[in-house]
Write a protein that holds these residues in place. Structure first.
Motif, PDB file in Angstrom:
ATOM      1  N   MET A  97       0.853  -1.194   0.000  1.00 52.28           N
ATOM      2  CA  MET A  97       0.000   0.000   0.000  1.00 52.28           C
ATOM      3  C   MET A  97       0.880   1.231   0.000  1.00 52.28           C
ATOM      4  SD  MET A  97      -3.420  -0.423   2.002  1.00 52.28           S
ATOM      5  CE  MET A  97      -2.849  -0.236   3.658  1.00 52.28           C
ATOM      6  N   CYS A  98       0.586   2.161  -0.910  1.00 55.37           N
ATOM      7  CA  CYS A  98       1.412   3.363  -0.973  1.00 55.37           C
ATOM      8  C   CYS A  98       1.139   4.224   0.250  1.00 55.37           C
ATOM      9  CB  CYS A  98       1.219   4.115  -2.285  1.00 55.37           C
ATOM     10  SG  CYS A  98      -0.029   5.390  -2.279  1.00 55.37           S
ATOM     11  N   GLU A  99       2.238   4.757   0.793  1.00 54.80           N
ATOM     12  CA  GLU A  99       2.106   5.503   2.048  1.00 54.80           C
ATOM     13  C   GLU A  99       1.490   6.878   1.842  1.00 54.80           C
ATOM     14  OE1 GLU A  99       6.106   5.547   3.486  1.00 54.80           O
ATOM     15  OE2 GLU A  99       6.636   7.373   2.420  1.00 54.80           O
ATOM     16  N   HIS A 100       1.387   7.324   0.584  1.00 54.18           N
ATOM     17  CA  HIS A 100       0.817   8.652   0.342  1.00 54.18           C
ATOM     18  C   HIS A 100      -0.704   8.632   0.351  1.00 54.18           C
ATOM     19  CE1 HIS A 100       4.739   8.604  -1.934  1.00 54.18           C
ATOM     20  NE2 HIS A 100       4.935   9.499  -1.014  1.00 54.18           N
ATOM     21  N   HIS A 101      -1.296   7.605  -0.261  1.00 51.87           N
ATOM     22  CA  HIS A 101      -2.756   7.569  -0.393  1.00 51.87           C
ATOM     23  C   HIS A 101      -3.387   6.370   0.312  1.00 51.87           C
ATOM     24  CE1 HIS A 101      -1.148   9.726  -3.987  1.00 51.87           C
ATOM     25  NE2 HIS A 101      -2.122  10.560  -3.691  1.00 51.87           N
ATOM     26  N   MET A 102      -2.561   5.485   0.832  1.00 52.83           N
ATOM     27  CA  MET A 102      -3.035   4.221   1.410  1.00 52.83           C
ATOM     28  C   MET A 102      -3.901   3.461   0.409  1.00 52.83           C
ATOM     29  SD  MET A 102      -3.521   5.111   5.446  1.00 52.83           S
ATOM     30  CE  MET A 102      -4.034   3.471   5.891  1.00 52.83           C
ATOM     31  N   GLN A 137       4.214   1.775   2.238  1.00 48.48           N
ATOM     32  CA  GLN A 137       5.506   1.757   1.551  1.00 48.48           C
ATOM     33  C   GLN A 137       5.566   2.736   0.392  1.00 48.48           C
ATOM     34  OE1 GLN A 137       8.362   0.711   1.821  1.00 48.48           O
ATOM     35  NE2 GLN A 137       8.504  -1.246   2.885  1.00 48.48           N
ATOM     36  N   VAL A 138       6.780   2.988  -0.083  1.00 49.88           N
ATOM     37  CA  VAL A 138       7.003   3.435  -1.459  1.00 49.88           C
ATOM     38  C   VAL A 138       7.803   2.315  -2.121  1.00 49.88           C
ATOM     39  CG1 VAL A 138       6.920   5.926  -1.007  1.00 49.88           C
ATOM     40  CG2 VAL A 138       9.107   4.725  -0.886  1.00 49.88           C
ATOM     41  N   GLN A 139       7.624   2.164  -3.414  1.00 50.83           N
ATOM     42  CA  GLN A 139       8.225   1.017  -4.099  1.00 50.83           C
ATOM     43  C   GLN A 139       9.750   1.033  -3.999  1.00 50.83           C
ATOM     44  OE1 GLN A 139       6.475   0.184  -7.963  1.00 50.83           O
ATOM     45  NE2 GLN A 139       8.367  -0.840  -8.623  1.00 50.83           N
ATOM     46  N   GLU A 140      10.325   2.225  -4.037  1.00 49.76           N
ATOM     47  CA  GLU A 140      11.790   2.318  -3.984  1.00 49.76           C
ATOM     48  C   GLU A 140      12.330   1.791  -2.655  1.00 49.76           C
ATOM     49  OE1 GLU A 140       9.661   4.702  -4.872  1.00 49.76           O
ATOM     50  OE2 GLU A 140      10.475   6.014  -6.423  1.00 49.76           O
ATOM     51  N   ARG A 141      11.679   2.201  -1.538  1.00 50.32           N
ATOM     52  CA  ARG A 141      12.157   1.747  -0.221  1.00 50.32           C
ATOM     53  C   ARG A 141      11.935   0.248  -0.049  1.00 50.32           C
ATOM     54  NH1 ARG A 141       9.395   5.102   3.001  1.00 50.32           N
ATOM     55  NH2 ARG A 141       7.882   3.613   3.730  1.00 50.32           N
ATOM     56  N   ARG A 166       1.972  -1.936 -10.470  1.00 44.74           N
ATOM     57  CA  ARG A 166       0.950  -0.952 -10.846  1.00 44.74           C
ATOM     58  C   ARG A 166       0.467  -0.294  -9.562  1.00 44.74           C
ATOM     59  NH1 ARG A 166      -0.877  -1.975 -16.029  1.00 44.74           N
ATOM     60  NH2 ARG A 166      -0.300  -4.048 -16.782  1.00 44.74           N
ATOM     61  N   HIS A 167       0.299   1.010  -9.613  1.00 43.61           N
ATOM     62  CA  HIS A 167      -0.132   1.767  -8.426  1.00 43.61           C
ATOM     63  C   HIS A 167      -1.565   2.251  -8.642  1.00 43.61           C
ATOM     64  CE1 HIS A 167       3.898   2.449  -6.403  1.00 43.61           C
ATOM     65  NE2 HIS A 167       4.209   1.812  -7.514  1.00 43.61           N
ATOM     66  N   LEU A 168      -2.483   1.803  -7.803  1.00 42.73           N
ATOM     67  CA  LEU A 168      -3.885   2.227  -7.967  1.00 42.73           C
ATOM     68  C   LEU A 168      -4.063   3.724  -7.749  1.00 42.73           C
ATOM     69  CD1 LEU A 168      -6.167  -0.613  -6.580  1.00 42.73           C
ATOM     70  CD2 LEU A 168      -5.452  -0.121  -8.918  1.00 42.73           C
ATOM     71  N   CYS A 169      -3.153   4.352  -6.997  1.00 51.51           N
ATOM     72  CA  CYS A 169      -3.284   5.814  -6.822  1.00 51.51           C
ATOM     73  C   CYS A 169      -3.013   6.545  -8.133  1.00 51.51           C
ATOM     74  CB  CYS A 169      -2.368   6.318  -5.709  1.00 51.51           C
ATOM     75  SG  CYS A 169      -0.617   6.197  -6.080  1.00 51.51           S
ATOM     76  N   MET A 170      -2.380   5.871  -9.083  1.00 54.33           N
ATOM     77  CA  MET A 170      -2.162   6.472 -10.404  1.00 54.33           C
ATOM     78  C   MET A 170      -3.200   6.006 -11.416  1.00 54.33           C
ATOM     79  SD  MET A 170       1.959   6.263 -10.830  1.00 54.33           S
ATOM     80  CE  MET A 170       1.946   6.839 -12.528  1.00 54.33           C
ATOM     81  N   ALA A 171      -4.040   5.031 -11.034  1.00 54.65           N
ATOM     82  CA  ALA A 171      -5.003   4.468 -11.989  1.00 54.65           C
ATOM     83  C   ALA A 171      -6.434   4.904 -11.689  1.00 54.65           C
ATOM     84  CB  ALA A 171      -4.908   2.944 -11.982  1.00 54.65           C
ATOM     85  N   MET A 172      -6.871   4.749 -10.425  1.00 55.13           N
ATOM     86  CA  MET A 172      -8.291   5.009 -10.140  1.00 55.13           C
ATOM     87  C   MET A 172      -8.538   6.413  -9.618  1.00 55.13           C
ATOM     88  SD  MET A 172      -8.807   2.428  -6.903  1.00 55.13           S
ATOM     89  CE  MET A 172     -10.509   2.813  -6.550  1.00 55.13           C
ATOM     90  N   ARG A 173      -7.495   7.221  -9.526  1.00 56.85           N
ATOM     91  CA  ARG A 173      -7.621   8.635  -9.130  1.00 56.85           C
ATOM     92  C   ARG A 173      -6.417   9.358  -9.735  1.00 56.85           C
ATOM     93  NH1 ARG A 173      -3.746  10.065  -6.573  1.00 56.85           N
ATOM     94  NH2 ARG A 173      -4.599  12.105  -6.047  1.00 56.85           N
ATOM     95  N   GLY A 174      -6.277  10.652  -9.365  1.00 54.98           N
ATOM     96  CA  GLY A 174      -5.072  11.397  -9.742  1.00 54.98           C
ATOM     97  C   GLY A 174      -4.880  11.435 -11.249  1.00 54.98           C
ATOM     98  N   VAL A 175      -3.721  11.004 -11.677  1.00 58.23           N
ATOM     99  CA  VAL A 175      -3.354  11.141 -13.095  1.00 58.23           C
ATOM    100  C   VAL A 175      -4.115  10.148 -13.998  1.00 58.23           C
ATOM    101  CG1 VAL A 175      -1.360   9.569 -13.031  1.00 58.23           C
ATOM    102  CG2 VAL A 175      -1.296  11.565 -14.538  1.00 58.23           C
TER     103      VAL A 175
END
Ligand SMILES: Nc1nc2c(ncn2[C@@H]2O[C@H](COP(=O)(O)OP(=O)(O)OP(=O)(O)O)[C@@H](O)[C@H]2O)c(=O)[nH]1
Ligand SMILES: [Zn+2]
Length: 210
Positions: A97-102, A137-141, A166-175
């Motif tokens: 889970m991305c730490e920015h948007h969970m 997380q972030v993928q890099e860390r 694939r990051h859902l924060c980039m797919a179902m919202r945002g960009v």
């Protein structure tokens, strides 16, 4: 006594995660009831009555990596062995889970190491991936933590980690880019110093079994 969330795990490195933490579930559920109201929902309607508790349990599961000790997981199955070729475990499913948007990011990890007197039980590699992935997380860390854990614990001649997600924060919202895939990599030892070794790893992870 809590309910099992991961069955059959009782050895070092796993022991702390096999029960729901009831007080944590209750506290998180209370907040989620409030969140449902804030979102304009009626938390008392039938379909939502148990939702706060379900979400709390799901979140505890999705972040259970905090309770794991990835180095202990590796140490629990290290064996002396005179094998010095590359060991590759590829196509390991990753759910994090991305730490920015969970929101979830998910995909595959490919991991290799070159033994230096010790090999590790194969299943322990995906277990280490999960221990770090099941956190915010972030993928890099995530990529670096897996590399560092294997390098510092097993002390092989080199470690290679490639993760594609694939990051859902980039797919179902945002960009809203539905098909973009992010690739990260991290290397140590021979994978850094020897171009041929790194090229062999990259060839092996792109080769198909058929
Ligand atoms: N480097 C990196 N970035 C990530 C990861 N997961 C999510 N992000 C990014 O984190 C950034 C957070 O940026 P912000 O501008 O603070 O958040 P935002 O306004 O919601 O950004 P948008 O997603 O562009 O709408 C975004 O660019 C996400 O794409 C990750 O694993 N690694
Ligand atoms: Zn995000």
């Amino acid at each position: 006594m809590g309910k099992d969330i991961l069955k059959g795990e009782s050895r070092d490195g796993y022991v702390k995660i096999d029960r729901y933490n009831e007080s944590k579930i209750e506290a998180v559920a209370t907040h989620y009831k409030d969140i449902l109201s804030q979102l304009g929902e009626d938390p008392e309607r039938e379909g939502l009555l148990k939702t706060p508790e379900r979400v709390a349990k799901a979140l505890q599961y999705l972040t259970h990596g905090y309770d794991l000790k990835p180095d202990e997981i590796l140490k629990s199955a290290m064996f002396e062995e005179d094998y010095s070729q590359m060991v590759v475990v590829k196509d390991i499913e990753v759910y994090s889970m991305c730490e920015h948007h969970m929101l979830p990011f998910f995909g595959k990890a490919h991991i290799a190491y070159i033994p230096n007197g010790h090999i590790v039980g194969l299943s322990k590699i995906p277990r280490v991936v999960d221990a770090f992935a099941r956190r915010l997380q972030v993928q890099e860390r995530l990529t670096n933590e897996i590399r560092d854990c294997i390098q510092n614990t097993l002390q092989p001649k080199g470690v290679a980690v490639v993760i594609e997600c694939r990051h859902l924060c980039m797919a179902m919202r945002g960009v809203q880019k539905q098909n973009s895939v992010t690739t990260t990599s991290a290397f140590t030892g021979s994978f850094l110093s020897n171009d041929k070794t790194r090229a062999e790893f990259l060839r092996l992870i792109t080769a198909s079994l058929d």
